[in-house]
Structure formats: structure tokens, C-alpha cells
Design an enzyme around this catalytic site. Structure first.
Site, mmCIF file in Angstrom:
data_model
loop_
_atom_site.group_PDB
_atom_site.id
_atom_site.type_symbol
_atom_site.label_atom_id
_atom_site.label_comp_id
_atom_site.label_asym_id
_atom_site.label_seq_id
_atom_site.Cartn_x
_atom_site.Cartn_y
_atom_site.Cartn_z
ATOM 1 N N ARG A 120 -45.597 -24.993 -33.978
ATOM 2 C CA ARG A 120 -46.519 -24.219 -34.532
ATOM 3 C C ARG A 120 -47.902 -24.590 -33.810
ATOM 4 O O ARG A 120 -48.794 -24.239 -33.929
ATOM 5 C CB ARG A 120 -46.004 -23.910 -35.652
ATOM 6 N N GLN A 169 -45.091 -15.540 -39.317
ATOM 7 C CA GLN A 169 -45.725 -16.798 -40.489
ATOM 8 C C GLN A 169 -46.072 -16.657 -41.362
ATOM 9 O O GLN A 169 -46.040 -17.389 -42.004
ATOM 10 C CB GLN A 169 -47.399 -17.497 -39.503
ATOM 11 N N TYR A 215 -46.564 -15.101 -29.891
ATOM 12 C CA TYR A 215 -45.251 -16.671 -29.858
ATOM 13 C C TYR A 215 -45.241 -18.317 -30.336
ATOM 14 O O TYR A 215 -46.088 -18.120 -31.507
ATOM 15 C CB TYR A 215 -45.083 -17.579 -28.021
ATOM 16 N N GLU A 216 -43.921 -18.272 -30.330
ATOM 17 C CA GLU A 216 -43.733 -19.639 -31.622
ATOM 18 C C GLU A 216 -44.103 -18.897 -32.816
ATOM 19 O O GLU A 216 -44.295 -19.815 -34.168
ATOM 20 C CB GLU A 216 -44.617 -20.913 -31.207
ATOM 21 N N GLY A 217 -43.190 -18.198 -33.547
ATOM 22 C CA GLY A 217 -43.712 -17.130 -34.345
ATOM 23 C C GLY A 217 -44.450 -16.094 -34.250
ATOM 24 O O GLY A 217 -45.976 -16.890 -34.724
#
Lengths: 259, 615
Positions: free
Chosen positions: B305, B453, B446-448
Site C-alpha cells: 500500500r 482504506q 487498486y491495492e484496496g
């Protein structure tokens, strides 16, 4: 084969700072490797490699024992350096610089070939390499765009306005190389880390057996009277195409005598 | 095409004054990473990025990667750029020396990642994903797996991918269906399809090591039944050489809004059934234990992240450089104060100044946040004092959603302003300003997603140690307020530091009030907290940004007062103070406008039926 490369450490051309009161460049900050010297370093590394071994040694002259620029060349693969650093060298001109570098080169044992750039990017006298050759009484070939060494002889393609000359000279010899001679490598991470521990032999003018009062301002035999900015580049010529643009371009090129 | 100049001076400032590089060099594994070595390394790396990588960025966007049969071809210049990167030994810099890494602090690797992303984010995704796969194997793989895969991945000779997403398993990874069946020899056979696999197929490296999440036949449902496997494109022989082609193949690549040069693949595992004697399915090797895959993903999450936040930083920096260069050249109108009849460059117009300073201040705050976070990852991992390591670990946990969401939201903002500075030509693709904006959008997703978050922040991070972790952070920020003199009523309050301190004090109070509301209402009813998690996250992050800019101002002022600073150094430090004050006075106050949206809670969000939403 052992190759010596003369390299200059200069103020970053992107941020040169103001001039000193005596009209010389400020050289008390961080100095970087003159880009025009990176070609000689690369050429030396390739020649030593092609010869199956030997050391590449840097020779440089800079104030305050500055080594930042040398570290870049060491990171590329040079083995060691001789650095002449002495307050007496402030204001040095081309000839005394050549004498000092020649004396420093003599400290390097077994140098087969000496390389230099054709001129520095901050001083542009373009005479130091030939003067070093004269002081050392060595053959000198300038403006090399291709360099090969075989059987104790250096073969050079020497750039001219119309093409190139084929020259050769017995070793040891001094060759000044252009920016076209080879493509300098980028230092690798390992090269940078290894460069930290490579030896830099730091010497003074007296260590070289020279008289400090015969170099720098004292020995330069010159004075900088005035410095003025380079003229701004003139605007280019715009040709409007009214059906005859091709004709005008041909005339323009003809005027440059490139056709 | 726009040039890129690595912002080495600011990078050095942040590493020295905010990230504590000197203290990191005192930690046991980093003895060789003294400041001179670090900056020497970063300067040379920056030159490679500027001269070799940056020129490939616009080409990559125009050409995109191409899917041809079983292969994917990257755009012109990418192979050469990647080759230089590997030949220089650069991928290895922040990794463990045991696997041919350079053993440098993670924060130095993060500074390099910033430059990679500024130079060419699409290409930078190849090393970024490889890094994720390296982390997974290094943390959880067995010795044989490390021996086989880590070295060539650390050097960049092989690349890596992360295979999580499936068509019906995106944010909800637990819904994935890819199957893994154990064989008598202890290996597994993987069958299924994965989507959105970054650099799932490409021509940069001879081998691609896929990390694949899959489900064994008896696995419990949801995230508790997920296992993690290594599935190499080519099986690896005993001597490390490449053997048979594994049954994993690219089906297609996506046509995307941005990062067009980064091949986003659909990958099919075991669909061809050409394994011969090996049987059907792609050969996979279990990492760690069955059903522990999701836990392993979490260990990599903070790094991953942060990596995406750094993508936002890299894009913002490049967009800013391009905007300043354009504004300095473009002549239009007469700025206030210019002589009659004189035309001005647009950089002399107040509103353009406002835009440029906004870009600069946000970008520098993002850099501070990313590097401080990375340095805390180093401290958490290597500090010998357990209390210091724990404090760092807690801060990393707390700030992970903040770094990811804020830096990517701001990347969208900054790259958008970059287009605005250009005016009409900014909207024209040839200018190159629009590419940064298109590239930036995905980082929020992306990546959450940034919404995920925010859920992470309010659901997992606020409750850490009963709320004490967030209270510790508020205390840290209060301490900086005190240092800035903003808490001192005796001062005249006119100086730069006093003004920055005063604005920061107000922001911290606002954050405290909002946080109090979150604890009070969120614990009683999670829907309340989740409904306002996004404005709360923004409020929190902007305050942290203000805190870091306040610390920047303190460090710059100290350097100026320390004497013997002149020329470009003086100018740099003075600009830092001005930029920090700009942030404090003009950007930080947005937090006060977020209190209302936070305290509005969940009221009304579900007052409309889906039919009413559709009108």
C-alpha cells in the site's frame, strides 16, 4: 594495459553559481565529473578490458581535496586516482595545469596510454592535453573518434571537418577523445559502493616536486580582465510555404555550404 | 515530451530531516548505508531514470503493450530501459544481502521507487509487483523456495506477479474460486482464471513467478480457506535452469484509461491440460501452510500500500515539473504589475501561482509522508529496542491507509491541476499532461480502493490498543505544535513558524474532535463510522500532512539559522518554509470543512431505496 585518464571535476553546469571576484568560477562547493571526461573513462575501461587486463588510473586537479566527481569515474570502473589539491593552484592557466597534471601522471607507474577529453566544459581552452604531451615528450593525437591499441601502437581515427584521418603512434602516447568515441556506461550500484574504498592519492604541488610559486595566479602569466555573458542565441529563420519553401530551404543549406 | 529531473535536493532533505537517515544508518544491518553512499546511489540512479526511463513514458502510453498469441510485447524502449535497470544492479538495493540484495534501508528503495514512477509508472509496475512476490516468499516460503526463486527475483532477472483477483472476487478476495489440488509428490495442480494480473505476461524477463491465491478442495469458505502458491511460468530444474513450460497462459490484456503500457492480463491456469505426465493443471508449490494465504497477504500489505502511495507521489512530481516548465514559457495576458503593452508568462498570474504552489506543497507533503512511513517500516523491522520497534510498527499500521489513500487522491488532484495550468493544450494528448492524470486514477482503486482504506482506518486502526495508537499520534503532532511556538500565547504570532504552528494546532483540535465523535458513535453503531469513514480519513491525512510540513519548516528554519548556508542551499530552505506556510494557511484548513460531513454520520444514506436512487 594501464591507462591514465585526465579528468576534471567542475561545478554542476545546471547550477554553476556566481563568479568569484577575480572572475573565476566558484569551486568551493560540490564538484561533479565533467561529462566530456566520461568518454575518456569509458574508452580507457574498454581498452584495458580488450587488452585482457590492466588498471585505469584517474589524474585530476581540484580544490579542497574534492573527490565527488572522481567517485563517479571510480564507480564506472577506474581502479584508483591521483588528485592534486593545493591552494597555490587557484587561478591556474592551461600551461601550468598541464605541467602539474604531467607531474601527477609521472607518479603512475607503467602508464601505456594517456587519455583526455578534447576540452573541459567549464574552461574550454582545449590546449591542456597537447601541452601535457609536450611536457612529457610523448606523441599526441587529438580529436579521436575511434581508438584501438595493438602491438604497442595506438591507432586512431581522428575527427576532421570533412571526415576523419587515420593516425597511429607508438605507446606511450597521449590521445584526446571526442564525445563520439564511445557511449559511457552508467555506474552500477555495486560500482558505486566499491568506489568508496578505492584509493585516491592526494598530493600537493610540492609533493610533485614543483614550485608552488610557479603555478596558479603566480605562475599563470595571465589575468582575467572582464567576463561578459555569451550572446543569446539568435532566433531561427521561419520560412512560410508559399509553394516555394523547398527552394528556400535549398538556398539556405547552400548558404551553409553543406550541400 | 516532458523532461524529468530527479528532485534530489528535496529527497535528501526529507531523508535527512524527517525520515532520520542518520539514525537508520546506526541500525545493525545498515552500517554501510551512510548518507554519502545513499545520496551517491540516488544521484546515479536518478540519472538513469531521467536519461533512459523518462523518455519511454509517452511512447509507452501511445503504443501500449500488445497481446500476440501466447505473448505480450511491451512498447518500444521498454526492454532496453529494463535491461539497464537490471544491469546496474538497482532492483536489489533494498533487499536482504543473503539473497544478493544491497542491504539498504527500505526508505532508500522507496526514494528509488518514487523516481521509477515519475520516470515511467507503467514500466515501474514490473519491479513493484516483483517486490510483492519477493516479500511473500521471503517471509513465508521455505528454504528451498527461497533458494530457487529469491535470488533471480532480487536481481530482477525474473519478475513476479500477484494473482488475487477473479471476476467475482475483487475487494472481496474471499469469494475466489481458483482450485488447488494436492498431489502425491507434495506439489499442487492449479486450475482457474485470474483477472487484472499486472505484468502477468511480458517480454522483459525470461521467467515470470506467479503468486496465486487458490482454494483447496476441503477449504473452509471465505478468506479463511485461501492458500498461496508459487506458479512459475517455466518449471525450474534442479540446477536452477528453466525447464518445461507450465500450464499458465495469457488469455487477453485489458484496454485501460491509463498505465496503458503495463500489461493487465487475464491468466488461465490449467486450461490447456498439456501437462502430460504431470497431469492436468498448472504446477504450483504451496507457500507456508494451507488456508493461511490471506494472513500472508496481510504481512505484505503495508509495503504494497505504501508502494501505491509512492506511485501517486511519483506522478504528482512529474506533473508538477511539467506544469512549472510550461507556466514559465507560456506568454499570455498582462500580469498585475507588468508594464502596459507587455505580455507576461502565465507563471506571473496570481491564480497560476496558486495552482503551482498547491501542486508543490501537496507533492512535498506526500514525499514526507511516504518516506517517514518507509523509515518506520525499517525501524519496526530492525530496531534492537523492543519499545522503539513497537512504536514504529503501530505508527506504520495506523498510517498505512492514510498514506495510500491520501497520496493517491492527491495524485489525482495534482495531475488534474497540472492539466489546468496548461489550459486548452493540457486537454490535448500530445502535451503529455493528460497522461499523468489518466495514469493516476488507478492508484485510487487498486491495492484496496480508497474506500476500503477508510474502512481499514476506522474499523481496524482506530481501535488499535484501545485507541491509544491514534492518541499517541495526536500527542506527536501536539509536540510539533509546541515546537513551532503556536501553542505559546506570548509570542506575537506573526512569524512563519508561529503561523504554521497556530494553523496546525487548530487542525489537530479538529482531528481530536472528529476522532472523539468516531469513538463515541462508531463503537455504538459501525454503520455510523463506515458512512463517514472517507471524509474522516481525509481529515486525518491532511492533518498528518500539515504536521510533516510543520516539521519540514522547523528543520529548514534550523538550517537557515545554523549559518553558513548560501546560494542555492539558502534558496532551497527558504522555499521550504514558504511552502510549509502555504500548506498551513491554504490547504490544511480544509480539515475544518470536513467536520460537518463526519458528524453527519449515517443519517440519510439509506433513506432512499435503490429505485429512488435510479430515479
Amino acid at each position: 594495459m594501464n591507462v591514465v585518464v585526465c579528468v576534471k571535476q567542475i561545478p554542476d553546469p545546471a547550477d554553476p553559481g556566481a563568479l568569484e571576484e577575480d572572475h573565476t568560477l566558484k569551486r568551493d562547493g560540490k564538484l561533479i565529473l565533467d561529462e566530456s571526461d566520461s568518454y575518456g573513462v569509458e574508452m580507457a575501461l574498454q581498452l584495458a578490458d580488450a587488452a585482457g587486463g590492466g588498471d585505469v588510473t584517474l589524474v585530476s586537479m581540484a580544490p579542497n581535496n574534492e573527490t565527488s566527481g572522481l567517485r563517479t569515474a571510480l564507480a564506472m570502473g577506474a581502479a584508483k586516482a591521483v588528485l592534486v589539491s593545493d591552494d597555490a593552484l587557484s587561478g591556474a592557466g592551461a600551461l601550468d595545469t598541464a605541467k602539474v597534471l604531467a607531474a601527477a601522471i609521472k607518479r603512475v607507474e607503467g602508464a601505456d596510454l594517456i587519455l583526455a577529453a578534447t576540452e573541459s566544459s567549464d574552461g574550454y581552452t582545449g590546449t591542456v592535453p597537447e601541452q601535457i604531451a609536450a611536457v612529457l615528450d610523448l606523441p599526441s593525437v587529438t580529436f579521436a573518434k575511434h581508438v584501438e591499441v595493438a602491438d604497442g601502437t595506438v591507432k586512431v581515427q581522428r575527427q576532421t571537418e570533412s571526415g576523419f584521418d587515420e593516425c597511429e603512434a607508438p605507446l606511450p602516447a597521449l590521445v584526446s577523445v571526442t564525445a563520439g568515441v564511445v557511449e559511457p556506461r552508467y555506474p552500477s550500484f555495486k560500482g558505486i559502493m566499491a568506489a568508496k574504498s578505492k584509493p585516491v592519492d592526494q598530493v600537493t604541488v610540492a609533493d610533485l616536486g614543483l614550485d608552488p610559486s610557479a603555478v596558479g595566479w603566480a605562475g599563470a602569466g595571465q589575468e582575467i580582465v572582464d567576463v561578459s555573458p555569451a550572446p543569446e542565441r539568435q532566433a531561427g529563420e521561419v520560412i512560410e510555404d508559399e509553394g516555394d519553401a523547398h527552394q528556400k530551404i535549398v538556398e539556405f543549406l547552400d548558404g551553409l555550404k553543406v550541400l | 515530451m516532458a523532461d524529468y529531473t530527479p528532485p534530489l535536493r528535496d529527497i535528501r532533505f526529507v531523508l535527512e530531516h524527517l525520515a532520520g537517515l542518520d539514525d537508520l544508518a546506526k541500525l545493525e544491518p545498515f552500517g554501510h548505508a551512510d548518507a554519502a553512499s545513499v545520496f551517491g546511489v540516488l544521484a546515479e540512479f536518478g540519472r538513469l531514470m531521467s536519461e533512459v526511463w523518462a523518455p519511454t513514458n509517452a511512447v509507452g502510453d501511445a503504443e501500449g503493450s500488445r497481446h500476440e498469441g501466447d505473448e505480450v510485447r511491451t512498447p518500444a524502449g521498454f526492454r532496453e530501459a529494463y535491461r539497464h535497470y537490471v544491469a546496474g544492479g538497482w532492483p536489489a538495493v533494498p533487499f536482504d544481502v543473503d539473497y544478493q540484495g544491497g542491504g539498504f534501508p527500505w526508505v532508500v528503495g522507496i526514494a528509488m521507487q518514487e523516481m521509477l514512477n515519475s520516470a515511467n509508472m507503467a514500466l515501474a509496475m514490473a519491479p513493484l509487483l516483483t517486490q510483492g512476490a519477493i516479500d511473500a516468499i521471503a517471509f513465508h516460503g521455505d528454504e528451498a523456495q527461497k533458494e530457487t526463486f529469491l535470488r533471480p527475483m532480487v536481481t530482477g532477472a525474473w519478475s513476479g506477479t500477484m494473482n488475487l483477483t477473479e471476476p467475482d472476487a475483487g475487494s472481496d478476495v474471499g469469494a475466489l474460486r481458483t482450485r488447488a489440488v494436492r498431489q502425491d509428490d507434495g506439489t499442487y495442480r492449479i486450475t482457474g482464471q485470474k483477472v487484472f494480473i499486472t505484468f502477468g505476461e511480458h517480454d522483459l524477463t525470461e521467467q515470470i513467478v506467479h503468486l496465486v491465491l487458490a482454494r483447496t478442495p476441503e477449504a473452509p469458505p471465505g478468506t479463511k480457506g485461501i492458500s498461496c502458491f508459487i506458479v512459475p511460468k517455466y518449471l525450474v530444474e534442479e540446477d536452477g535452469s528453466l525447464g518445461d513450460r507450465n500450464d499458465v497462459h495469457v488469455v487477453s490484456i485489458e484496454h485501460k484509461m491509463g498505465i496503458r503500457a503495463s500489461p493487465t492480463c487475464v491468466l488461465a491456469f490449467g486450461e490447456r491440460g498439456d501437462g502430460g505426465a504431470r497431469g492436468e493443471g498448472a504446477v504450483g508449490y504451496l507457500i507456508g501452510e494451507e488456508h493461511a494465504g490471506m494472513r500472508y497477504m496481510f504481512t505484505m500489505m503495508n509495503n504494497a500500500r505504501l508502494g501505491v502511495g509512492v506511485e501517486g507521489l511519483g506522478l504528482a512530481e512529474r506533473a508538477y515539473q511539467q506544469a512549472v516548465a510550461y507556466a514559465s514559457e507560456r506568454v499570455q495576458g498582462r500580469a498585475p504589475g507588468a508594464s502596459p503593452g507587455e505580455s507576461s508568462t502565465i507563471i506571473d498570474h496570481p491564480d497560476v501561482r496558486r495552482m503551482l504552489l498547491t501542486m508543490k506543497a501537496f507533492t512535498e507533503a506526500m514525499r514526507a509522508m511516504c518516506y517517514v512511513q518507509a523509515a518506520q517500516i525499517d525501524v519496526a523491522k530492525h530496531h534492537p529496542d523492543e519499545a522503539a520497534a513497537t512504536e514504529a510498527r503501530e505508527l506504520v499500521e495506523l498510517l498505512t491507509p492514510i498514506v495510500k489513500s491520501w497520496c493517491t487522491d492527491l495524485a489525482e488532484t495534482v495531475t488534474s491541476i497540472g492539466i489546468q495550468v496548461h489550459g486548452g493544450v493540457g486537454y490535448v494528448e500530445e502535451t503529455g499532461a493528460a497522461q499523468h492524470y489518466r495514469d493516476a486514477k488507478i492508484t485510487q482503486i487498486y491495492e484496496g480502493t480508497n474506500g476500503i482504506q477508510a474502512m481499514d482506518l476506522v474499523g481496524r486502526k482506530l481501535p488499535l490498543r484501545g485507541g491509544a495508537v491514534v492518541r499517541d499520534q495526536i500527542s506527536r503532532m501536539r509536540a510539533t505544535v509546541a515546537e513551532l511556538g503556536g501553542g505559546d500565547p506570548e509570542g506575537d504570532g506573526e512569524g512563519d513558524l508561529a503561523v504554521i504552528g497556530a494553523r496546525l494546532a487548530e487542525a489537530v483540535s479538529t482531528l481530536e474532535a472528529a476522532t472523539g465523535w468516531m469513538f463515541e458513535h462508531g463503537v455504538a453503531d459501525p454503520v455510523e463510522a463506515l458512512s463517514v469513514a472517507t471524509p474522516y480519513q481525509r481529515l486525518f491525512a491532511t492533518t498528518v500532512g500539515g504536521w510533516l510540513m510543520g516539521r519540514s519548516a522547523l528543520a529548514a528554519r534550523a538550517a537557515l539559522d545554523g549559518g553558513s548556508v548560501d546560494g542555492s542551499e539558502r534558496s532551497f530552505f527558504e522555499a521550504k518554509v514558504v511552502t510549509a506556510r502555504f500548506f498551513a494557511e491554504r490547504l490544511l484548513p480544509e480539515v475544518h470543512g470536513l467536520v460537518g460531513p463526519v458528524m453527519a454520520g449515517g443519517r440519510g444514506l439509506f433513506a432512499l431505496t435503490p429505485a429512488q436512487l435510479a430515479r
